[in-house]
Design an enzyme around this catalytic site. Sequence first.
Site, PDB file in Angstrom:
ATOM      1  N   TYR A  82      31.727  21.651  68.237  1.00 31.11           N
ATOM      2  CA  TYR A  82      31.637  20.634  67.182  1.00 31.11           C
ATOM      3  C   TYR A  82      30.385  20.838  66.328  1.00 31.11           C
ATOM      4  CZ  TYR A  82      31.937  15.832  65.268  1.00 31.11           C
ATOM      5  OH  TYR A  82      32.045  14.739  64.450  1.00 31.11           O
ATOM      6  N   LYS A 106      30.402  21.617  62.351  1.00 28.94           N
ATOM      7  CA  LYS A 106      29.775  20.707  61.403  1.00 28.94           C
ATOM      8  C   LYS A 106      28.637  21.380  60.636  1.00 28.94           C
ATOM      9  CE  LYS A 106      32.268  17.015  61.991  1.00 28.94           C
ATOM     10  NZ  LYS A 106      33.235  16.627  60.922  1.00 28.94           N
TER      11      LYS A 106
END
Length: 252
Positions: free
Chosen positions: A153, A157
Amino acid sequence: MIQERRTAIVTGGARGIGAAVAVRLASDGCAVAVVDLDESACAATVSAIEAVGGSALAVGADVGDEASVGAAVERIAAELGAPTVLVNNAGVTRDNLLFKMTVEDWDAVMDVHLRGSFLMTRAAQKYMVEARFGRIVNLSSVSALGNRGQVNYSAAKAGLQGFTKTLALELGRYGVTANAIAPGFIETEMTAATAARMGVDFEEFKKRAASEIPVARVGRPEDIANMTSFFVGEGAGFVSGQVVYVAGGPRG
């Protein structure tokens, strides 16, 4: 505030941040395509928009699938009008420590966040270039700075921030801006699920988070919707390639 009717696409619009963004953009005057993997899950967001006199369309699409994205954007253009606003919000988490993380967990997160944002932007940008106007908003996260148990993640991001800055460089000459929002702790179903996985009561989880946030509260989906509204507005035409941490304090 949108000065003329635009068609906006909000991915992951069925709930949470995406739903709040979709409703806000509709209140600003946009016709909104609410995109999610399950079209029927978008019904509540569409109803909320229509209840206040807005125009919305529920669209089922897998943002990581090229054919699905192409068909969805073509349908939106035909039924709502050429899209000139895109909010890449769709996201998933598959948290684990690096040595426990599977290739499938890595790929699932990359496919939605990075591949999905790429495919959606590539499909929508041609309408923006033709209109000589466009607004792209990508949802990053404070996790881009690193977060234990989120190597997939965090990487995705952080990648969205570089993606955003490059879009700004490539598309600016056509009147298209690209910016990113990096939320901190936002009270959503996703953060509730995180608390559940950790075996922590959600109210206690929020209380702990708020104690570390300078403004002494956790964020709400509307906080992100407000920032999105600014980026999408006519007055933000000289703001591009930026990453704003909406986290209740200085981050990034």
